[in-house]
Write a protein that holds these residues in place. Structure first.
Motif, PDB file in Angstrom:
ATOM      1  N   PRO A  81       0.815  -1.224   0.000  1.00  0.00           N
ATOM      2  CA  PRO A  81       0.000   0.000   0.000  1.00  0.00           C
ATOM      3  C   PRO A  81       0.848   1.274   0.000  1.00  0.00           C
ATOM      4  CG  PRO A  81      -0.876  -1.590   1.547  1.00  0.00           C
ATOM      5  CD  PRO A  81       0.430  -2.137   1.083  1.00  0.00           C
ATOM      6  N   LEU A  82       1.948   1.273   0.766  1.00  0.00           N
ATOM      7  CA  LEU A  82       2.837   2.432   0.764  1.00  0.00           C
ATOM      8  C   LEU A  82       3.410   2.687  -0.620  1.00  0.00           C
ATOM      9  CD1 LEU A  82       4.736   4.600   2.067  1.00  0.00           C
ATOM     10  CD2 LEU A  82       6.357   2.717   2.427  1.00  0.00           C
ATOM     11  N   LEU A  83       3.925   1.630  -1.259  1.00  0.00           N
ATOM     12  CA  LEU A  83       4.572   1.785  -2.561  1.00  0.00           C
ATOM     13  C   LEU A  83       3.566   2.154  -3.648  1.00  0.00           C
ATOM     14  CD1 LEU A  83       6.991  -1.257  -2.203  1.00  0.00           C
ATOM     15  CD2 LEU A  83       7.647   1.157  -2.217  1.00  0.00           C
ATOM     16  N   GLN A  84       2.351   1.651  -3.546  1.00  0.00           N
ATOM     17  CA  GLN A  84       1.307   2.038  -4.509  1.00  0.00           C
ATOM     18  C   GLN A  84       1.024   3.535  -4.396  1.00  0.00           C
ATOM     19  OE1 GLN A  84       0.299   0.332  -6.888  1.00  0.00           O
ATOM     20  NE2 GLN A  84       0.075  -1.837  -6.382  1.00  0.00           N
ATOM     21  N   GLU A  85       1.057   4.052  -3.188  1.00  0.00           N
ATOM     22  CA  GLU A  85       0.854   5.481  -2.982  1.00  0.00           C
ATOM     23  C   GLU A  85       2.026   6.273  -3.557  1.00  0.00           C
ATOM     24  OE1 GLU A  85       0.383   8.617   0.751  1.00  0.00           O
ATOM     25  OE2 GLU A  85      -0.109   6.493   1.027  1.00  0.00           O
ATOM     26  N   LEU A  86       3.250   5.786  -3.336  1.00  0.00           N
ATOM     27  CA  LEU A  86       4.433   6.458  -3.877  1.00  0.00           C
ATOM     28  C   LEU A  86       4.437   6.427  -5.400  1.00  0.00           C
ATOM     29  CD1 LEU A  86       7.330   5.262  -1.515  1.00  0.00           C
ATOM     30  CD2 LEU A  86       6.062   7.411  -1.472  1.00  0.00           C
TER      31      LEU A  86
ATOM     32  N   ARG B 223       2.154   6.940  -7.425  1.00  0.00           N
ATOM     33  CA  ARG B 223       1.395   8.054  -8.001  1.00  0.00           C
ATOM     34  C   ARG B 223       2.231   9.325  -8.113  1.00  0.00           C
ATOM     35  NH1 ARG B 223      -2.948   5.592  -4.980  1.00  0.00           N
ATOM     36  NH2 ARG B 223      -2.526   6.887  -3.153  1.00  0.00           N
ATOM     37  N   GLU B 224       3.270   9.442  -7.270  1.00  0.00           N
ATOM     38  CA  GLU B 224       4.107  10.648  -7.271  1.00  0.00           C
ATOM     39  C   GLU B 224       5.413  10.460  -8.034  1.00  0.00           C
ATOM     40  OE1 GLU B 224       2.987  13.426  -6.001  1.00  0.00           O
ATOM     41  OE2 GLU B 224       1.144  12.432  -5.333  1.00  0.00           O
ATOM     42  N   SER B 225       5.798   9.211  -8.316  1.00  0.00           N
ATOM     43  CA  SER B 225       7.098   8.942  -8.933  1.00  0.00           C
ATOM     44  C   SER B 225       6.987   8.883 -10.450  1.00  0.00           C
ATOM     45  CB  SER B 225       7.670   7.614  -8.420  1.00  0.00           C
ATOM     46  OG  SER B 225       8.888   7.305  -9.052  1.00  0.00           O
ATOM     47  N   SER B 226       8.009   9.365 -11.140  1.00  0.00           N
ATOM     48  CA  SER B 226       8.073   9.258 -12.597  1.00  0.00           C
ATOM     49  C   SER B 226       8.503   7.864 -13.037  1.00  0.00           C
ATOM     50  CB  SER B 226       9.045  10.296 -13.156  1.00  0.00           C
ATOM     51  OG  SER B 226      10.351  10.069 -12.641  1.00  0.00           O
ATOM     52  N   LEU B 227       8.962   7.046 -12.097  1.00  0.00           N
ATOM     53  CA  LEU B 227       9.356   5.674 -12.396  1.00  0.00           C
ATOM     54  C   LEU B 227       8.139   4.755 -12.366  1.00  0.00           C
ATOM     55  CD1 LEU B 227      12.493   5.521 -10.080  1.00  0.00           C
ATOM     56  CD2 LEU B 227      12.542   5.648 -12.577  1.00  0.00           C
TER      57      LEU B 227
ATOM     58  N   GLU C  60      16.064   9.595  -8.851  1.00  0.00           N
ATOM     59  CA  GLU C  60      14.650   9.245  -8.676  1.00  0.00           C
ATOM     60  C   GLU C  60      14.492   7.961  -7.856  1.00  0.00           C
ATOM     61  OE1 GLU C  60      13.329   9.054 -12.685  1.00  0.00           O
ATOM     62  OE2 GLU C  60      13.138  11.220 -12.926  1.00  0.00           O
ATOM     63  N   VAL C  61      15.356   6.981  -8.122  1.00  0.00           N
ATOM     64  CA  VAL C  61      15.331   5.749  -7.323  1.00  0.00           C
ATOM     65  C   VAL C  61      15.641   6.080  -5.869  1.00  0.00           C
ATOM     66  CG1 VAL C  61      16.420   3.515  -6.928  1.00  0.00           C
ATOM     67  CG2 VAL C  61      15.960   4.272  -9.273  1.00  0.00           C
ATOM     68  N   LEU C  62      16.657   6.892  -5.668  1.00  0.00           N
ATOM     69  CA  LEU C  62      17.084   7.231  -4.314  1.00  0.00           C
ATOM     70  C   LEU C  62      15.996   7.998  -3.559  1.00  0.00           C
ATOM     71  CD1 LEU C  62      19.581   6.695  -2.644  1.00  0.00           C
ATOM     72  CD2 LEU C  62      20.439   8.947  -3.282  1.00  0.00           C
ATOM     73  N   GLN C  63      15.236   8.801  -4.269  1.00  0.00           N
ATOM     74  CA  GLN C  63      14.149   9.525  -3.621  1.00  0.00           C
ATOM     75  C   GLN C  63      13.087   8.567  -3.089  1.00  0.00           C
ATOM     76  OE1 GLN C  63      13.920  12.400  -2.571  1.00  0.00           O
ATOM     77  NE2 GLN C  63      11.736  12.733  -2.174  1.00  0.00           N
ATOM     78  N   VAL C  64      12.820   7.488  -3.822  1.00  0.00           N
ATOM     79  CA  VAL C  64      11.881   6.471  -3.350  1.00  0.00           C
ATOM     80  C   VAL C  64      12.418   5.830  -2.063  1.00  0.00           C
ATOM     81  CG1 VAL C  64      10.733   4.283  -3.884  1.00  0.00           C
ATOM     82  CG2 VAL C  64      11.024   6.014  -5.674  1.00  0.00           C
ATOM     83  N   VAL C  65      13.695   5.476  -2.070  1.00  0.00           N
ATOM     84  CA  VAL C  65      14.302   4.861  -0.883  1.00  0.00           C
ATOM     85  C   VAL C  65      14.215   5.824   0.302  1.00  0.00           C
ATOM     86  CG1 VAL C  65      16.387   3.829   0.088  1.00  0.00           C
ATOM     87  CG2 VAL C  65      15.874   3.522  -2.345  1.00  0.00           C
ATOM     88  N   ARG C  66      14.507   7.087   0.049  1.00  0.00           N
ATOM     89  CA  ARG C  66      14.501   8.099   1.108  1.00  0.00           C
ATOM     90  C   ARG C  66      13.118   8.211   1.758  1.00  0.00           C
ATOM     91  NH1 ARG C  66      16.285  11.698  -1.847  1.00  0.00           N
ATOM     92  NH2 ARG C  66      18.505  11.697  -1.357  1.00  0.00           N
ATOM     93  N   ILE C  67      12.076   8.177   0.940  1.00  0.00           N
ATOM     94  CA  ILE C  67      10.714   8.277   1.475  1.00  0.00           C
ATOM     95  C   ILE C  67      10.366   7.036   2.298  1.00  0.00           C
ATOM     96  CG2 ILE C  67       8.280   8.355   0.837  1.00  0.00           C
ATOM     97  CD1 ILE C  67       9.107  10.081  -1.577  1.00  0.00           C
ATOM     98  N   VAL C  68      10.787   5.839   1.831  1.00  0.00           N
ATOM     99  CA  VAL C  68      10.523   4.608   2.577  1.00  0.00           C
ATOM    100  C   VAL C  68      11.235   4.654   3.928  1.00  0.00           C
ATOM    101  CG1 VAL C  68      10.817   2.102   2.613  1.00  0.00           C
ATOM    102  CG2 VAL C  68      10.113   3.234   0.505  1.00  0.00           C
ATOM    103  N   VAL C  69      12.466   5.168   3.948  1.00  0.00           N
ATOM    104  CA  VAL C  69      13.196   5.294   5.220  1.00  0.00           C
ATOM    105  C   VAL C  69      12.430   6.199   6.174  1.00  0.00           C
ATOM    106  CG1 VAL C  69      15.304   6.163   6.314  1.00  0.00           C
ATOM    107  CG2 VAL C  69      15.465   4.852   4.201  1.00  0.00           C
ATOM    108  N   GLY C  70      11.957   7.349   5.673  1.00  0.00           N
ATOM    109  CA  GLY C  70      11.206   8.264   6.519  1.00  0.00           C
ATOM    110  C   GLY C  70       9.914   7.643   7.045  1.00  0.00           C
TER     111      GLY C  70
END
Length: 552
Positions: free
Chosen positions: A360-365, A367-371, A423-433
């Motif tokens: 569910p978290l990644l599905q939400e992300l 929507r905001e990611s270009s990847l 862009e990949v790193l931004q996804v990781v950063r959000i998951v860490v937060g």
């Protein structure tokens, strides 16, 4: 030495960014010992008997170069030629069809037929795993061969340079193998009364076996090598949090050095394999996160670990999992970055099923990611997160995809796409937060479909390794056989009564000297097959029958 320099570099930046050391004795280093190569002894001999000029003793470093060693010594054995030494049912190709090599020395060509040809049943443009030295040695060994002679594929790659031969990795695969010089390769085939050019033309033209006994010729081969063990190190830093719980972020910083038998460009062994994507990209991401997160006061402690020994079998992450800086019961999740530098717009995220809250978290992300995200429920992919999934810790693997430079010298920095990497790193950063601010602990989901760690060049795939067995091999064990670090619950091995700590020494009637033997023997069977295995347990030998299952 270069691995130590890389470790020093990472530790220097951890310190500069203000991370606290979390390794041994207040340092950034966590040391462990591994086999890093082999020392050549003085008793290496290769001789042919029955030649027109009777016995001939070849010269090491001029006429032949060692590739593997092991097996039982022998004084002389018949010599047979087995084409490219490939048995590939999936390509309807088998050089060993109707050829008995038991108790014989097998001569085979390097690489594979119809290389570079568009009509090749193999890949054509890129070599498949069947072209590797390891595959050819294990294929011959499974059929009872005593040794393997690798003949240079000069018709596709030109003359093999001596420099490349000198840098070939020598491994203990339970059977000796050497690369012959072009002169001796041609001479050996000419003794059969056949023209080497005609042999090559036939195989490439017909894709049917051109295998035969070299009548009257016998071979004696002895290789003298001993293992060299060295200390290497993980690099561990931490950002203290307000609680005792921890989030672990990891990436491996080792690669292939000068190539060795793991190189997928065997004609370029001896050239530096920089590994810009695999895995300087993940290591750079780790350093960037260290920079961004340093100086913050997170709710949970954040551990950043650069692992050594991943390419040798997840050795660094396995060592950390056995000797954690923060107890594993306090580690809420492990995020692994391996090859994040070459995305074409997609991001594979593995291990999504190891916690119900991940998808569910990644599905939400998404929507905001270009990847474009692609999920794998299981922690598939032969990388360091598996060492933690095996300890019941939720994991995610971030992986931007395979490419034609994988495990080749051409995996170099100009091909890294920095924009996509960010862009990949931004996804990781959000998951860490998200992991840091989430109050409730994640609950690990034990997926019975998680694949065993197997030897092979494909990441994020799991394809081609045959049916499921259910064991977790101890990748650091090198004393003969395959020791099981653990057995998956309700797996075929579990139902057969196998346990963690057992050492597999025989599978389906075949002697098992190493993980390669096990992998290739398992791949040869089908789901539903019942195979007899023999294990050593606390000094006793035990037999069991295992019914193999479909791999998810």
């Amino acid at each position: 030495p270069e691995l130590d320099r890389a470790a020093d570099y990472i530790a220097r930046y951890f310190e500069a960014y203000g991370l606290e050391p979390a390794g041994d004795e207040g340092s950034y280093s966590q040391e462990f010992e591994i086999s890093v190569g082999y020392k050549q002894g003085e008793n290496n001999t290769l001789s042919f008997f029955g030649l027109p000029d009777q016995s001939v003793h070849l010269e090491l470093g001029r006429d032949y170069w060692p590739l593997t060693y092991g097996g039982e010594p022998f004084t002389a054995a018949p010599v047979v030629f087995a084409g490219f030494g490939i048995s590939a049912p999936e390509y309807n190709y088998d050089d060993y069809r109707e050829l008995d090599v038991h108790g014989k020395v097998v001569a085979v060509y390097d690489h594979e037929p119809r290389e570079h040809a568009e009509n090749s049943p193999f890949d054509g443009r890129e070599l498949t795993p069947h072209a590797t030295v390891t595959s050819k040695v294990i294929t011959a060994k499974q059929r009872g061969a005593l040794a393997l002679l690798l003949l240079p594929d000069s018709f596709n790659h030109g003359p093999q340079s001596e420099e490349a031969n000198l840098h070939a990795t020598v491994e203990d695969l339970g059977m000796p193998a050497v690369r012959l010089s072009r002169e001796w390769a041609d001479r050996l085939l000419e003794l059969s009364g056949r023209d080497p050019k005609e042999i090559r033309r036939w195989i490439n033209g017909h894709l049917t076996p051109y295998s035969f006994h070299i009548e009257g010729v016998q071979c004696s081969l002895q290789l003298d090598f001993t293992k060299v063990r060295r200390k290497v190190r993980n690099v561990v830093g931490k950002i203290p949090g307000r609680s005792q719980e921890a989030i672990l972020i990891g990436a491996h910083y080792d690669h292939l050095g000068l190539g060795g038998n793991s190189s997928l460009a065997p004609d370029k062994i001896g050239e530096i394999h920089n590994g810009a994507d695999d895995n300087a990209s993940g290591t750079a991401g780790l350093l960037q996160l260290a920079h961004d997160l340093a100086g913050t006061r997170p709710s949970r402690t954040i551990l950043l670990v650069a692992f050594a020994g991943e390419e040798l079998g997840l050795l660094g992450s396995r060592h950390y999992a056995e000797h954690p800086s923060v107890p594993l019961e306090q580690t809420v999740a492990m995020l692994n970055m391996d090859m994040i530098g070459r995305s074409t717009g997609e991001l594979l995220i593995g291990g999504v099923g190891t916690a119900q809250e991940f998808e569910p978290l990644l599905q939400e992300l998404q929507r905001e990611s270009s990847l474009t995200f692609r999920f794998a429920e299981t922690p598939r992919g032969a990388s360091d997160h598996l060492s933690f999934a095996n300890k019941n810790i939720p994991v995610q693997l971030f992986f931007s995809g395979l490419h034609s430079d994988y495990h080749r010298p051409s995996d170099d920095w100009p091909k890294i796409d920095l924009r996509r990497t960010r862009e990949v790193l931004q996804v990781v950063r959000i998951v860490v937060g998200w992991l840091d601010t989430r109050q409730k602990r994640l609950q690990f989901v034990d997926l019975a479909s998680s694949p065993e760690r197997t030897a092979g060049p494909l990441r994020g795939s799991g394809r081609g390794y045959g049916p499921s067995f259910g064991s977790i091999p101890d990748m650091g064990f090198d004393q003969g056989g395959v020791r099981f670090a653990d057995i998956r619950k309700d797996s075929p091995a579990d139902r057969a009564g196998l346990r963690g700590g057992d050492i597999l020494i025989e599978f389906d009637g075949k002697k098992i000297d190493n993980l390669y033997d096990f992998t290739y023997a398992l791949r040869a069977r089908q789901p539903g097959d019942v195979v007899t295995v023999v294990v050593s347990r606390e000094g006793k030998t035990l037999g069991a029958e295992v019914r193999l299952e479909e791999r998810p």
